[in-house]
Design a protein around this motif. Structure first.
Motif: not given
Length: 375
Positions: A315-336
């Motif tokens: 099963g699946s769900l869908e939605w839309e988001f805006n990524a304006d201003g997003f930066g490189p992955p090394p700064d992202c912690d998925p456990n935040t």
């Protein structure tokens, strides 16, 4: 002559093929999972969170891991190595309350059935209290409900408080069932409103051994209160015991389930069944967190859940988001922890930037997809 014979055979052959196809479609649809978004958010540098439920028919689907979900952005599969997707504990963003509302009118306290009620209620609170806050309130014929145990996360606290009901004597032996449900919903909401977590879920469980005799509030007034938008996301269960209980009236309260016990000996089992349902429903919640590869603009996201026990079920769900201003992955912690907008219940969010990163959170476009979509 031969054409005349073959014509009906061809007709029935087409009917047979259609019947087989329809049967197969129904079978596939039965395998589908319903994935329902409750909230979502995104925040710089490039964190994305989505809080949702997974169910199969009326049954919750529990135990799915991060690898059981596929994330698509603009119809392209996002690599798990790039997304670093994880399933966070839902408790970091959500709080769940269950109120147990007990009938302690004269028909209960004077009939010698209080002990069996307290025993059943203690088992219930001990079980449900392992996953959420439980509060216990009581009612008789008086207008106000009585607090027995305030909402608490401490296991055993509710059990200790219930012991005081064994010697309770009703001040008004009548039964204010309709009024108790109205006041119970208000008190449940009041408790949840004090919580600072953004997602809030409430459950009301009502036990009674009789119909409303006090007539302080009508049945229609109670139903009107239950139907209010502010309680639309609450689950409600009812437990009835004794010959006086009418199933139809009980179902007005227990819109998500009712249990009837014709004898006091069956009360414990009825409480256990409701506790099991609440426990299972708690496990249907998931908080998926990942790092998006998107750096600018609006993007369509699809999250697909895959059933462990049924390879064809998804099963699946869908939605839309805006990524304006997003930066490189090394700064992202998925456990935040997520930055969901504060809500008073679990209703879907329409709009809002979820704590940063541009506007997003469009309404759900797809709640379920059948296994017929196999690749």
């Amino acid at each position: 002559m031969l054409k005349a014979i073959l014509r009906p055979l061809n007709f029935w052959s087409r009917r047979a093929r259609l019947a087989v196809a329809m049967t197969a479609a129904v079978s596939l649809a039965g395998c589908a999972l319903t994935v329902t978004r409750l909230n979502s958010a995104q925040k710089k540098p490039n964190n994305v969170w989505v809080f949702f439920t997974v169910e199969k028919g009326d049954e919750p689907v529990a135990g799915l891991q991060a690898e059981d979900f596929e994330i698509y952005e603009d119809d392209e599969l996002v690599s798990v190595y790039e997304s670093k997707q994880v399933i966070q504990n839902p408790e970091v963003a959500a709080v769940m309350y269950t109120m147990l509302l007990l009938d302690v009118s004269g028909s209960v306290t004077e009939s010698g059935s209080t002990d069996s009620l307290v025993d059943a209620a203690e088992l219930f609170t001990d079980r449900v209290g392992k996953t959420q806050k439980v509060g216990v309130y009581a009612f008789d014929g008086e207008k106000e409900i009585k607090s027995v145990v305030p909402f608490t996360e401490s296991e055993g606290a509710a059990v200790g408080g219930l012991e005081g009901l064994r010697s309770y004597k009703a001040k008004d032996p009548s039964t204010n069932l309709h009024g108790a449900v109205i006041e119970g919903l208000k008190e449940l909401k009041k408790g949840l409103d004090k919580e600072k977590k953004p997602l809030k879920f409430g459950t009301l469980v009502v036990f009674s051994d009789g119909t409303d005799r006090a007539a302080r509030f009508s049945r229609d007034e109670m139903k009107t209160e239950i139907a209010k938008e502010q309680y639309s996301d609450y689950e409600m269960y009812a437990i009835g015991v004794g010959a006086e209980i009418k199933k139809a009236g009980l179902e007005d309260v227990g819109k998500d389930g009712t249990e009837l016990a014709t004898e006091q000996a069956e009360v414990k089992t009825a409480f256990e069944r409701v506790a099991e349902r609440i426990e299972k429903h708690t496990k249907r919640f998931y908080l998926l967190s990942y790092c998006t590869p998107a750096r600018k603009g609006k993007h369509e996201v699809r999250i697909t859940a895959n059933s462990k026990n049924d390879p064809k079920g998804k099963g699946s769900l869908e939605w839309e988001f805006n990524a304006d201003g997003f930066g490189p992955p090394p700064d992202c912690d998925p456990n935040t922890p997520p930055s969901f907008p504060l809500k008073t219940n679990g209703q879907p969010v329409e709009g809002g930037d979820g704590g940063g990163g541009g506007k997003g959170g469009a309404s759900v476009k797809v709640k379920a997809s059948a296994s017929a979509e196999a690749k």
